[in-house]
Design an enzyme around this catalytic site. Structure first.
Site, PDB file in Angstrom:
ATOM      1  N   GLU A   3      39.714  35.698  31.450  1.00 33.85           N
ATOM      2  CA  GLU A   3      39.625  35.429  30.003  1.00 33.85           C
ATOM      3  C   GLU A   3      40.911  35.788  29.252  1.00 33.85           C
ATOM      4  O   GLU A   3      41.166  35.248  28.175  1.00 33.85           O
ATOM      5  CB  GLU A   3      38.417  36.156  29.390  1.00 33.85           C
ATOM      6  CG  GLU A   3      38.512  37.679  29.274  1.00 33.85           C
ATOM      7  CD  GLU A   3      38.051  38.422  30.533  1.00 33.85           C
ATOM      8  OE1 GLU A   3      38.068  37.830  31.626  1.00 33.85           O
ATOM      9  OE2 GLU A   3      37.692  39.619  30.417  1.00 33.85           O
TER      10      GLU A   3
ATOM     11  N   CYS B 189      34.688  40.667  36.838  1.00 30.46           N
ATOM     12  CA  CYS B 189      34.939  42.091  37.103  1.00 30.46           C
ATOM     13  C   CYS B 189      33.628  42.801  37.452  1.00 30.46           C
ATOM     14  O   CYS B 189      33.116  42.603  38.537  1.00 30.46           O
ATOM     15  CB  CYS B 189      35.677  42.731  35.939  1.00 30.46           C
ATOM     16  SG  CYS B 189      36.602  44.173  36.487  1.00 30.46           S
TER      17      CYS B 189
ATOM     18  N   HIS C 266      40.226  39.475  35.393  1.00 28.79           N
ATOM     19  CA  HIS C 266      39.778  39.035  34.063  1.00 28.79           C
ATOM     20  C   HIS C 266      40.491  37.738  33.653  1.00 28.79           C
ATOM     21  O   HIS C 266      41.519  37.797  32.960  1.00 28.79           O
ATOM     22  CB  HIS C 266      40.081  40.114  33.023  1.00 28.79           C
ATOM     23  CG  HIS C 266      39.207  41.314  33.129  1.00 28.79           C
ATOM     24  ND1 HIS C 266      38.001  41.409  32.472  1.00 28.79           N
ATOM     25  CD2 HIS C 266      39.350  42.460  33.832  1.00 28.79           C
ATOM     26  CE1 HIS C 266      37.443  42.575  32.761  1.00 28.79           C
ATOM     27  NE2 HIS C 266      38.242  43.232  33.578  1.00 28.79           N
TER      28      HIS C 266
END
Ligand code: GLN
Length: 535
Positions: free
Chosen positions: A510, A382, A508
């Site tokens: 994650e 990001c 993102h």
């Protein structure tokens, strides 16, 4: 009809209610039950999206684009529950809805009150999730600690639900602390007794007491807690400190927690089996020896929770590669003051996570440059991608002073900028590009080779985007654009093919990584870092 487990906490915060709730979800799922987990947050913000990470930690984003509490991250990492915006209920949301209804005339003639209107709204929000997600078991975690003024309406709502549903359909698990007092050489039960006392004043009698403790509970200690807290002796379950949060489900299973839940709620299910989790996650965590030092260069480094999902996803990548992750948390402002070498020398990989605002940006740009020039595996996420693009524009394309308009409105080369539709937005809450978007990967790129498919869905939380005006210049200088959101004509991934591993994405990843199923980009980042000799 769904059955409910209400998880409350006493004595102090940070006992791991989120991990306990996620672990209960994991245990019940392993028995073949369908679960969902709700987090109730007593603060007045509608969602944590507008809070500073120092206040709240990470903001976790769901597939449907809700900005939620980081505990939802634990729930998704431990279970297969598909969480939505409805899985995070806040006081702000509840009041917002009740006040809007009042203005519409919904309660016409009535005085709108905490009981029954706010409590009914809470109950209906919980039941809505149970109904929509068709779960066998709904786990409801109540944020905060028993005794907090803010939490009272939530506790009153679950008291009513327990009464309406009865013991076969609902239980309360209360997580407390049983501290070890060194000078006395003893575990103390009084704080648990007091916190259960507070619960019972409100009208809730816990069915199971989960005792967070650093030492084993002796038989007499369990008996004492059972007697004073009015629960069965077998319902006093120790939650012993463990090395990794991923051991918690196994440890609670050994103490018989899931068996007890199944019995209390009369659940029809298998015996359950965590061997896959033990083999794929715990054994690898325990037996990996080769250390891989990864630098995470961010702004909220002193705070454990600010990059929670990033740290977890890195751990998953290490698990997948059978290596031991060593995270070096680096404040980018320190790099600005003292230079990169002092902090990045010797690391095998550099990750720049998401972030907002100007502070520390130049340090991050220096870190990206250091990774690019020294062939150190680099992962930008990001803001990390935006930084990588700015650095490439300045360092390789000679666009001096290139920047994002977030940090310099008048930059000569706005390589990162706002989309037209974002320009007039003034309100801060839930107005970013949020949630899952489709991304198409170009074959033959590193990104494609990781995912091994063309169409992926990844979650977003940002306002600024790569500025397509600079695509040709950057591409001519060697930046590869490997992922696109076609509908919006937006760049989602950039990479370098002249570097061992340099990938940066606008989304993102994650948020979608799991301990037993590492996200492909984290897996391959750690793999590349594992073969890097260190800078
Ligand atoms: N501040 C940047 C933006 O708004 C990046 C956001 C992020 O990293 N989540 O686009």
């Amino acid at each position: 009809m769904s059955k409910y487990i209400f998880v409350t906490g006493g004595v102090v915060s940070s006992l791991g209610k989120g991990i306990a709730s996620a672990s209960i979800g994991k245990l019940l799922e392993s028995r073949g039950l369908k679960v969902t987990i709700i987090k109730c947050d007593p603060y007045i913000n509608v969602d944590p999206g507008t809070m500073n990470p120092f206040q709240h930690g990470e903001v976790y984003v769901t597939e449907d684009g809700a900005e939620t509490d980081l505990d939802l991250g634990h729930y998704e990492r431990y279970t297969n529950a598909k969480l939505t915006k409805d899985n995070n209920i806040t006081t702000g949301k509840i009041y917002y809805s009740v006040i809007s209804k009042e203005r519409e005339g919904y309660y016409l003639g009535k005085t709108v009150q905490i009981i029954p209107h706010i409590t009914d709204e809470i109950k209906n929000s919980i039941k809505k999730v149970a109904y929509q997600q068709r779960s066998d078991v709904v786990i409801v975690e109540i944020g905060g600690t028993v005794g907090d003024i803010e939490g009272l309406p939530f506790l009153e709502a679950i008291r009513q639900m327990k009464l309406e549903l009865g013991r076969d359909y609902s239980i309360n698990i209360h997580l407390t602390l049983v501290p070890f007092i060194k000078s006395a050489g003893e575990l103390k039960t009084k704080p648990t007794q007091h916190s259960v006392g507070r619960l019972r004043e409100i009208g809730i009698s816990p069915d199971i007491i989960l005792c967070r403790t650093e030492k084993r509970l002796k038989k007499e200690t369990k008996e004492k807690i059972a007697l004073f807290c009015n629960v069965d002796r077998e319902a006093v379950i120790p939650a012993l400190d463990v090395k990794s949060i991923y051991e918690v489900p196994v440890s609670l299973r050994k103490e018989g927690l899931d068996q007890l839940i199944v019995r209390f709620l009369h659940l029809k299910c298998d015996d359950g089996d965590l061997s896959n989790w033990e083999n794929k996650v715990l054994k690898r965590l325990k037996h990996s020896t080769k250390q891989v030092p990864i630098a995470v260069v961010g702004k909220y480094i002193t705070l454990q929770d600010a990059y929670k999902s990033i740290y977890e996803a890195l751990t998953h990548g290490a698990i997948a590669n059978g290596v031991r992750l060593v995270i070096k948390r680096i404040d980018s402002e320190d790099i600005e003051k003292k230079g990169v070498l002092k902090y990045l020398k010797g690391v095998s990989g550099i990750l720049i996570p998401g972030g907002f605002g100007h502070r520390g940006i130049e340090g991050k740009i220096k870190a990206a440059k250091f990774a690019r020039e020294n062939n150190i595996p680099f992962f930008g996420i990001c803001l990390g991608m935006q930084v990588a693009v700015i650095e490439f524009a300045r360092g390789v394309c000679d666009l001096r002073g290139a920047n994002s308009t977030e940090f310099n409105k008048n930059t000569k080369y706005p390589v990162i900028s706002l989309l037209e539709e974002q320009k007039d937005i003034k309100a801060k809450g839930a107005t970013m590009r949020l949630g899952a978007y489709e991304c198409k990967l170009s074959k033959g790129t590193k990104a494609y080779n990781s995912y091994k498919k063309e169409k992926i869905f990844e979650r977003h939380r940002h306002r600024y985007e790569f500025n397509n005006v600079y695509k040709e210049t950057l591409s001519n200088n060697g930046l590869i654009f490997s992922g696109f959101y076609k509908k919006g004509n937006l760049v989602e991934i950039v990479e370098l093919n002249t570097h061992p591993w340099f990938i940066a994405c606008q989304f993102h990843p994650e948020f979608k990584s799991k301990p037993d199923e590492s996200h492909p980009l984290f897996r391959d980042f750690i793999k590349a870092a594992g073969s890097c000799k260190g800078s």
